[in-house]
Design a protein around this motif. Sequence first.
Motif, PDB file in Angstrom:
ATOM      1  N   LEU A 147       0.861  -1.177   0.000  1.00 33.46           N
ATOM      2  CA  LEU A 147       0.000   0.000   0.000  1.00 33.46           C
ATOM      3  C   LEU A 147       0.899   1.228   0.000  1.00 33.46           C
ATOM      4  N   ASP A 148       0.882   1.983  -1.101  1.00 29.37           N
ATOM      5  CA  ASP A 148       1.860   3.052  -1.305  1.00 29.37           C
ATOM      6  C   ASP A 148       1.181   4.333  -1.784  1.00 29.37           C
ATOM      7  N   PRO A 149       1.170   5.373  -0.897  1.00 33.33           N
ATOM      8  CA  PRO A 149       1.457   5.337   0.528  1.00 33.33           C
ATOM      9  C   PRO A 149       0.172   5.531   1.319  1.00 33.33           C
ATOM     10  N   LEU A 150       0.265   5.354   2.646  1.00 30.05           N
ATOM     11  CA  LEU A 150      -0.805   5.714   3.571  1.00 30.05           C
ATOM     12  C   LEU A 150      -0.282   6.782   4.517  1.00 30.05           C
ATOM     13  N   THR A 151      -1.200   7.488   5.151  1.00 29.79           N
ATOM     14  CA  THR A 151      -0.760   8.409   6.189  1.00 29.79           C
ATOM     15  C   THR A 151      -0.183   7.611   7.351  1.00 29.79           C
ATOM     16  N   ARG A 152       0.664   8.251   8.131  1.00 32.35           N
ATOM     17  CA  ARG A 152       1.311   7.550   9.239  1.00 32.35           C
ATOM     18  C   ARG A 152       0.279   7.008  10.226  1.00 32.35           C
ATOM     19  N   HIS A 153      -0.785   7.772  10.476  1.00 36.48           N
ATOM     20  CA  HIS A 153      -1.821   7.327  11.405  1.00 36.48           C
ATOM     21  C   HIS A 153      -2.545   6.097  10.873  1.00 36.48           C
ATOM     22  N   ASP A 154      -2.909   6.136   9.584  1.00 37.32           N
ATOM     23  CA  ASP A 154      -3.608   4.988   8.991  1.00 37.32           C
ATOM     24  C   ASP A 154      -2.724   3.752   8.956  1.00 37.32           C
ATOM     25  N   ALA A 155      -1.430   3.945   8.685  1.00 35.56           N
ATOM     26  CA  ALA A 155      -0.522   2.804   8.636  1.00 35.56           C
ATOM     27  C   ALA A 155      -0.406   2.135   9.994  1.00 35.56           C
ATOM     28  N   GLU A 156      -0.293   2.922  11.057  1.00 29.90           N
ATOM     29  CA  GLU A 156      -0.197   2.341  12.391  1.00 29.90           C
ATOM     30  C   GLU A 156      -1.497   1.640  12.779  1.00 29.90           C
ATOM     31  N   THR A 157      -2.636   2.261  12.432  1.00 25.19           N
ATOM     32  CA  THR A 157      -3.920   1.629  12.741  1.00 25.19           C
ATOM     33  C   THR A 157      -4.077   0.315  11.990  1.00 25.19           C
ATOM     34  N   LEU A 158      -3.687   0.281  10.731  1.00 21.08           N
ATOM     35  CA  LEU A 158      -3.777  -0.938   9.946  1.00 21.08           C
ATOM     36  C   LEU A 158      -2.853  -2.016  10.507  1.00 21.08           C
ATOM     37  N   ARG A 159      -1.652  -1.628  10.919  1.00 22.43           N
ATOM     38  CA  ARG A 159      -0.718  -2.595  11.499  1.00 22.43           C
ATOM     39  C   ARG A 159      -1.311  -3.254  12.738  1.00 22.43           C
ATOM     40  N   ARG A 160      -1.846  -2.441  13.634  1.00 23.30           N
ATOM     41  CA  ARG A 160      -2.423  -3.011  14.863  1.00 23.30           C
ATOM     42  C   ARG A 160      -3.626  -3.886  14.556  1.00 23.30           C
ATOM     43  N   THR A 161      -4.429  -3.497  13.567  1.00 24.96           N
ATOM     44  CA  THR A 161      -5.625  -4.263  13.240  1.00 24.96           C
ATOM     45  C   THR A 161      -5.275  -5.614  12.625  1.00 24.96           C
ATOM     46  N   LEU A 162      -4.323  -5.631  11.692  1.00 21.56           N
ATOM     47  CA  LEU A 162      -3.969  -6.879  11.017  1.00 21.56           C
ATOM     48  C   LEU A 162      -3.333  -7.882  11.966  1.00 21.56           C
ATOM     49  N   LEU A 163      -2.622  -7.392  12.975  1.00 16.09           N
ATOM     50  CA  LEU A 163      -1.939  -8.290  13.903  1.00 16.09           C
ATOM     51  C   LEU A 163      -2.680  -8.408  15.225  1.00 16.09           C
ATOM     52  N   ARG A 164      -3.954  -8.075  15.216  1.00 13.26           N
ATOM     53  CA  ARG A 164      -4.730  -8.125  16.455  1.00 13.26           C
ATOM     54  C   ARG A 164      -4.886  -9.544  16.957  1.00 13.26           C
ATOM     55  N   GLY A 165      -4.762 -10.535  16.086  1.00 11.85           N
ATOM     56  CA  GLY A 165      -4.966 -11.919  16.502  1.00 11.85           C
ATOM     57  C   GLY A 165      -3.826 -12.505  17.287  1.00 11.85           C
ATOM     58  N   ALA A 166      -2.736 -11.751  17.501  1.00  8.66           N
ATOM     59  CA  ALA A 166      -1.610 -12.302  18.257  1.00  8.66           C
ATOM     60  C   ALA A 166      -2.026 -12.590  19.685  1.00  8.66           C
ATOM     61  N   VAL A 167      -1.235 -13.431  20.344  1.00  6.10           N
ATOM     62  CA  VAL A 167      -1.555 -13.842  21.712  1.00  6.10           C
ATOM     63  C   VAL A 167      -1.543 -12.635  22.630  1.00  6.10           C
ATOM     64  N   ALA A 168      -2.583 -12.491  23.393  1.00  8.24           N
ATOM     65  CA  ALA A 168      -2.676 -11.367  24.306  1.00  8.24           C
ATOM     66  C   ALA A 168      -1.694 -11.542  25.447  1.00  8.24           C
ATOM     67  N   GLY A 169      -1.283 -10.443  26.014  1.00 10.65           N
ATOM     68  CA  GLY A 169      -0.358 -10.490  27.130  1.00 10.65           C
ATOM     69  C   GLY A 169      -0.079  -9.094  27.618  1.00 10.65           C
ATOM     70  N   PRO A 170       0.639  -8.968  28.724  1.00  8.87           N
ATOM     71  CA  PRO A 170       0.933  -7.647  29.259  1.00  8.87           C
ATOM     72  C   PRO A 170       1.925  -6.898  28.378  1.00  8.87           C
ATOM     73  N   GLN A 171       1.747  -5.599  28.289  1.00  8.61           N
ATOM     74  CA  GLN A 171       2.650  -4.769  27.524  1.00  8.61           C
ATOM     75  C   GLN A 171       3.973  -4.626  28.283  1.00  8.61           C
ATOM     76  N   VAL A 172       5.087  -4.889  27.592  1.00 13.90           N
ATOM     77  CA  VAL A 172       6.405  -4.786  28.194  1.00 13.90           C
ATOM     78  C   VAL A 172       6.997  -3.439  27.802  1.00 13.90           C
ATOM     79  N   ASP A 173       7.264  -2.592  28.805  1.00  8.72           N
ATOM     80  CA  ASP A 173       7.770  -1.258  28.525  1.00  8.72           C
ATOM     81  C   ASP A 173       9.257  -1.268  28.173  1.00  8.72           C
ATOM     82  N   ALA A 174      10.039  -2.104  28.838  1.00  5.51           N
ATOM     83  CA  ALA A 174      11.478  -2.135  28.586  1.00  5.51           C
ATOM     84  C   ALA A 174      11.751  -2.837  27.261  1.00  5.51           C
ATOM     85  N   PRO A 175      12.537  -2.219  26.366  1.00  7.66           N
ATOM     86  CA  PRO A 175      12.829  -2.858  25.079  1.00  7.66           C
ATOM     87  C   PRO A 175      13.813  -4.011  25.256  1.00  7.66           C
TER      88      PRO A 175
END
Length: 536
Positions: A147-175
């Motif tokens: 998809l070339d190109p999308l706005t940065r906001h739409d790209a991030e929203t699409l990324r989170r939506t497409l990978l929403r099926g990943a295993v749920a778990g606590p958010q890790v703040d430390a990289p």
Amino acid sequence: MSEISVRREQDAGWGQDWQRPARRSLGASAVKSSAFAVPAVLGLVRFLTTRDWPVAGVVAVCAGAAVLIVAGVLAYDVIRLRTTRWRLTDDRLELRSGIAVRQRRSIPRDRVRSVDLRADPVLRAFGLTVVKVGTGERSAEDDELRLDPLTRHDAETLRRTLLRGAVAGPQVDAPLAELKWSWIRYAPLSVWTFTGAAVVLGLAYKGLNTIGVKVLTTEVAEGLWSWVTARPVVTVPLLLVANAAVGALGAGLLFAESWGRYRLEREPGRLRLRRGLLTARSLTMEERRLRGVEISEPLLLRLGGGARVKAIATGLGKAGENETEDVAALTPPLPRAVAGRLAAEIARTNLPAPASPRPSTTPGPGTASELGTGAGVGSGLAAHPPAARRRRIGRALVTVLVLAAGAAAVSSLVPWAWVRAWVWAAPAVALPLGLWLAAESARSLGHALGGRHLITRTGSVVRRTVALDRAGISGWTITESLFQRRHGLLTVSATTAAGDGRYDVVDVGRGDGLDLASRAVPGLLEPFLDRSARNT
């Protein structure tokens, strides 16, 4: 995309309406068209000034050419935007595109394996991002949707939506890892440091010569050649040192651009890699698609104490035609100890230390338990038979003999005395270097079974330590060449849908190799084994 459409996506699966790429791409295209306009203008200036055109005429023609080029690029982009549509439904991501030839492509959402976001400096200035969605189909041509190109906001929203099926778990703040600028010292430890400067200068000379800019005249070239041949003992090393210095500078700048702002973090059920000082890159992959990790140690980097970590995963996108980056790379060059700790944390297993494998020939029953519980793996690797070392030394000696024969032929044909002297340097250097590389290759060989992983290490010019998830092994390939058969050796290759597709345990003893494959994936190899004849 408006806030209303975002809320509709969260409530009803993004909606069924077809979306267009961001219209801001017209501005980005106008800026990028200068890459075509500037060389054309320079060529016209060179052509017209040699024909005594007045300055006003040259300016008018060049301005008109620049306007036509920019207008042509914008016209193409307008048509592309009008003919491109995409939408995300409850079960598919669909794309319609094409100007002369219309295409319609779609990817089932449950087959999405990775989402790659990339924005060069021009796109970043306009708040745009290119999105690549990968499915991991190794043999399919349509394994990636762009998809070339999308706005940065739409790209991030699409990324989170497409990978929403990943295993749920606590958010890790430390990289898991963040860039340390001290790692830039590893950037020049590459063969491109010694060849990159010459390649770049050659391409620059060819490009300038194409538009009529004579950087190197015949007289200057003859003078340089005379200077080199007059005192080659001084000038050749001097040129090599200058080339290496320029290459090291270029390698450092490339490291800064590629890995600036590097951050590797674990999201719930996912790994996310972000990097890029000028061109921003973001890669997200599901951890359940991860089939292992690889620690890569090219020779120069290994001598400097560095290594790189790569992912062995399904669904990683392919590098584009003009891209040379390794899409599987999870880290820049970094200290070997840091690479080992990071790889262990990603794969949840330990990997071998640089020390030699232990001299036992088969990993015992306790080894798998130790590896699975995170004990030191360096002591758990099984060494390969002495015949593997003899094979490598034999190959090194044969190579030296071939080089010596070639040097003898060249010295008898060329008239220059200094060439005849230098040509014998090749076999003279190859003998100790080849024997050392043979010993390094033999010392690197090793394998073991962990609780979840098959661990193998091989290579001298590039030493690769691989931890491959045994659950991802789909088959075995047993290879036994004529020379291996004479020494009682064979190569066991684990096939998988991830990474390179196969990972080898090279020159292992016949019985040990078959035992290893049999125990790594119980039941897969047994129907093909003749246990009564394995060691005969």
